[in-house]
Enzyme design. Structure first.
Site, PDB file in Angstrom:
ATOM      1  CG  HIS A  48      19.024  21.346  23.578  1.00  3.08           C
ATOM      2  ND1 HIS A  48      17.884  20.601  23.731  1.00  3.08           N
ATOM      3  CD2 HIS A  48      19.619  21.349  24.787  1.00  3.08           C
ATOM      4  CE1 HIS A  48      17.783  20.195  24.991  1.00  3.08           C
ATOM      5  NE2 HIS A  48      18.814  20.628  25.660  1.00  3.08           N
ATOM      6  NE  ARG A  73      24.565  20.567  24.673  1.00  2.00           N
ATOM      7  CZ  ARG A  73      23.752  21.365  25.361  1.00  2.00           C
ATOM      8  NH1 ARG A  73      23.821  21.414  26.693  1.00  2.00           N
ATOM      9  NH2 ARG A  73      22.853  22.123  24.733  1.00  2.00           N
ATOM     10  CG  ASP A  87      36.960   6.741  15.279  1.00  5.06           C
ATOM     11  OD1 ASP A  87      36.456   5.635  15.013  1.00  5.06           O
ATOM     12  OD2 ASP A  87      37.927   6.881  16.067  1.00  5.06           O
ATOM     13  CD  GLU A 152      22.255  19.267  31.930  1.00  9.17           C
ATOM     14  OE1 GLU A 152      22.107  20.445  31.567  1.00  9.17           O
ATOM     15  OE2 GLU A 152      22.514  18.373  31.106  1.00  9.17           O
ATOM     16  CG  ASP A 178      18.424  20.629  31.013  1.00 14.63           C
ATOM     17  OD1 ASP A 178      19.327  20.622  30.166  1.00 14.63           O
ATOM     18  OD2 ASP A 178      17.217  20.434  30.710  1.00 14.63           O
TER      19      ASP A 178
END
Ligand SMILES: O=C(O)C(=O)C[C@H](O)[C@@H](O)CO
Length: 257
Positions: A48, A73, A87, A152, A178
């Site tokens: 977000h 996230r 990586d 969620e 959510d």
């Protein structure tokens, strides 16, 4: 010299309560500031906040000397995106909208090198191996991976017991916003039906071998979630903190013209 030890993963495994904060400015300077505050963990939010791989990597660099563990996230749990961000040096991932054990197993495999998983072997040129200065990175990285899945939706809650049985999942994060929206109460995670679903889910996670996590943006709710079993508990969002402080300052002085 093995892959860096994931102390955040170890703290979760020991059952320690760890307090976190969302880093939503998508900027290494702001995240570096957060990293001096003393939070146990910080979410570099690629879902977000306006982040991309380079801004996520820049924030990982900014937190290198901090005691705050970076939790990255991703927008969704895609194997190619997981490969890239691991990586880049991430070791703990928070993956949204997980609704099945199969999805959780796929995420575990995406975070691990063969034979345990499908992570592509590109460590030679990767920041994660300190650009090949960790010669046995590929052999030791799997054990340092920490997977936090977000449950969620009603479907995710229904599959929670199956998700909790998946080896390689270290924690389950309940997404209150959510979940409220999916349950028909958008913007209202305090609605009794939603709160009960959160309470039940946190309790079930806490009773399992996984860590329970959640986000609260006010102290009363954070205390409530802690009482319901939240172990990795985010108690703020940097963007919201700044916006509120700025508005409060204007309100304070607007009457003093
Ligand atoms: O569903 C939620 O709540 C979360 O996953 C956290 C939000 O995405 C976070 O951005 C605060 O609204």
């Amino acid at each position: 010299m093995p892959a860096p030890t994931n102390h955040f993963k170890q703290r979760l495994a020991r059952g320690e309560r760890v307090i976190g904060c969302w880093a939503g400015f998508a900027d290494p300077y702001a995240t570096e500031v957060l990293g001096t505050a003393g939070f146990d963990w910080l979410v570099i939010d690629g879902e977000h906040a306006p982040n991309d791989l380079r801004s996520i990597m820049a924030q990982l660099v900014a937190l290198k000397g901090s005691d705050s563990a970076p939790v990255v996230r991703l927008p969704m749990g895609e194997a190619w995106a997981i490969k890239q961000v691991l990586d880049a040096g991430a070791q703990t991932l928070l993956i949204p909208l997980v609704e099945s054990a199969e999805q959780a197993r796929d995420l575990v495999r995406a975070m691990r090198y063969p034979p345990a998983g499908i992570r592509g072997a590109g460590a030679a040129l990767a920041r994660a191996s300190e650009f090949s200065s960790i010669p046995d990175y590929v052999q030791t990285a799997n054990d340092q991976m920490c997977l936090l899945v977000q449950v969620e939706t009603r479907a995710g809650i229904a599959a929670l017991d199956d998700i909790l049985a998946v080896e390689g999942v270290d924690g389950v994060f309940i997404g209150p916003a959510d979940l409220a929206a999916d349950m028909g109460f958008p913007g209202n995670s305090a609605e009794a039906e939603v709160a009960e679903a959160i309470r039940d889910a946190l309790g079930r996670i806490a009773a399992s071998d996984k860590a329970a996590g959640i986000l609260a943006v006010d102290d009363a709710t954070a205390q409530q979630y802690a009482g319901w079993g939240a172990q990795f508990l985010s108690v703020g969002i940097d963007v919201v903190m700044l916006a509120k402080a700025a508005r409060d300052t204007v309100k304070l002085w607007s009457g003093r013209g």
